[in-house]
Design an enzyme around this catalytic site. Structure first.
Site, PDB file in Angstrom:
ATOM      1  N   LYS A 196       0.860  -1.180   0.000  1.00  0.00           N
ATOM      2  CA  LYS A 196       0.000   0.000   0.000  1.00  0.00           C
ATOM      3  C   LYS A 196       0.898   1.233   0.000  1.00  0.00           C
ATOM      4  CE  LYS A 196      -3.726   2.323   2.509  1.00  0.00           C
ATOM      5  NZ  LYS A 196      -4.633   2.248   3.673  1.00  0.00           N
ATOM      6  N   LYS A 254      -2.142  -1.508  -3.707  1.00  0.00           N
ATOM      7  CA  LYS A 254      -3.017  -0.338  -3.703  1.00  0.00           C
ATOM      8  C   LYS A 254      -2.149   0.907  -3.818  1.00  0.00           C
ATOM      9  CE  LYS A 254      -6.498   1.963  -0.820  1.00  0.00           C
ATOM     10  NZ  LYS A 254      -7.196   1.975   0.496  1.00  0.00           N
TER      11      LYS A 254
END
Length: 329
Positions: A196, A254
């Site tokens: 992320k 992400k």
């Protein structure tokens, strides 16, 4: 060699293109993010995410039933909690009668077969808007991981099928896995946000949950000390492999489109399912450009979704899930 081999023969008509197509997006690929708020009869459109809504529990029930009828079988829950319930310890996150816990039960009661994944991070519950406990200008790692483990157990007790730690604390997957095992939740899965990045694409999401870091003294202004530097590539593989070693069942990259090189790198290295989160900023950009008439909404949406799957995604968390289903009709 040419002219014996003419690659255009396999592009000559829609029928042959469909027959030899290598990547096909289907409803089974989608994980649908849902935003939940307190109240009754609430369906608030998020200003920076056109046609996406915050839902009270009664409308959440209606939404999951509609999703199931559309062939969408997995949801990822997020909650927006009242300011008065926020503190620096994430106390409300482990309330057995908290909004997340009630949302899980609502989905399972409405549609028992719906797969329920839950966000595990402190930012919606933090008075500082951070994914962890703040002390002396730092985000505490190990103390945060312990709270995340309690939070995960609480979600499992409420009926969650998977917990999805999105915080990026070191070692939190092992801490969560051990806590779930100790409490008898051996079959509760973990989808880890393994790679992320500290991205500017999250703005509309933070509007949706009111979860941006606050601008006050002795509190970090951003999340760069725990989310990944977007300049780094090899680090993503290392982070992902560590999460798998600690017990992650599914790993996530992400954001989505700007990080497809990372998705492919990880796909080449690991043998667990890879989720990709096509985040709020990606959604908002397409919606805004389509509204201006600068691009064709459905064509660009499908191209991006296909690119994400082509890069190696097994699962796509996307706000476009219902829009995609509509294109199939």
């Amino acid at each position: 060699m040419y002219p014996l081999i003419r690659n255009r023969r396999l592009r000559a008509s829609e029928s042959i293109r469909r027959l030899v197509r290598e990547t096909l997006v289907t409803p089974d690929d989608f994980l649908v993010p849902l935003f939940v708020v307190e109240g009754k009869g609430v369906k608030e459109e998020i200003a920076s995410m056109p046609n996406y809504f915050r839902l009270s529990l009664d409308n959440l029930e209606k939404e999951v039933k509609e999703l199931w009828k559309m062939g969408l079988c997995s949801v990822l829950l997020f909650v927006k909690v009242d300011e008065k319930l926020k503190d620096n310890q994430g106390t409300e996150a482990i309330n057995p009668n908290g909004l997340m816990q009630r949302a899980i039960k609502t989905v399972k009661n409405a549609c028992p077969q719906m797969l329920v994944m839950t966000d595990v991070a402190l930012d919606p519950f933090s008075s500082y808007g951070h994914d962890g406990i703040v002390a002396e200008g730092q985000i505490l790692n190990d103390e945060t991981a312990e709270v995340l483990a309690e939070m995960s157990v609480s979600h499992a007790q409420a009926g969650a099928d998977f917990v999805a730690p999105s915080d990026m604390m070191d070692g939190r997957i092992l801490t969560i896995r051990e806590a779930l095992e100790d409490e008898g939740f051996q079959n509760t899965g973990i989808m880890s946000y393994s790679a992320k990045y500290a991205s500017a694409y999250y703005g509309p999401f933070r509007d949706a949950l009111d979860s941006a870091p606050v601008d006050i003294a002795n509190v970090p202004k951003d999340k760069k000390t725990y989310q990944m530097d977007f300049a780094n590539r090899l680090e993503a593989i290392r982070e992902t492999q560590m999460d798998i070693d600690e017990g992650a069942d599914i790993v996530m990259v992400k954001p989505g489109l700007p990080y497809l090189d990372i998705v492919r790198d990880i796909k080449n290295e690991v043998d667990v399912p890879i989720a990709v989160y096509q985040v709020s900023g990606e959604y908002a950009m397409i919606k805004a450009a389509a509204e201006k008439g600068w691009l064709d909404h459905d064509t660009v949406m499908l191209e991006q979704l296909t690119a994400i799957k082509r890069a190696g995604a097994s699962i796509i968390a996307s706000y476009f899930a219902k829009d995609f289903i509509r294109t199939l009709g």
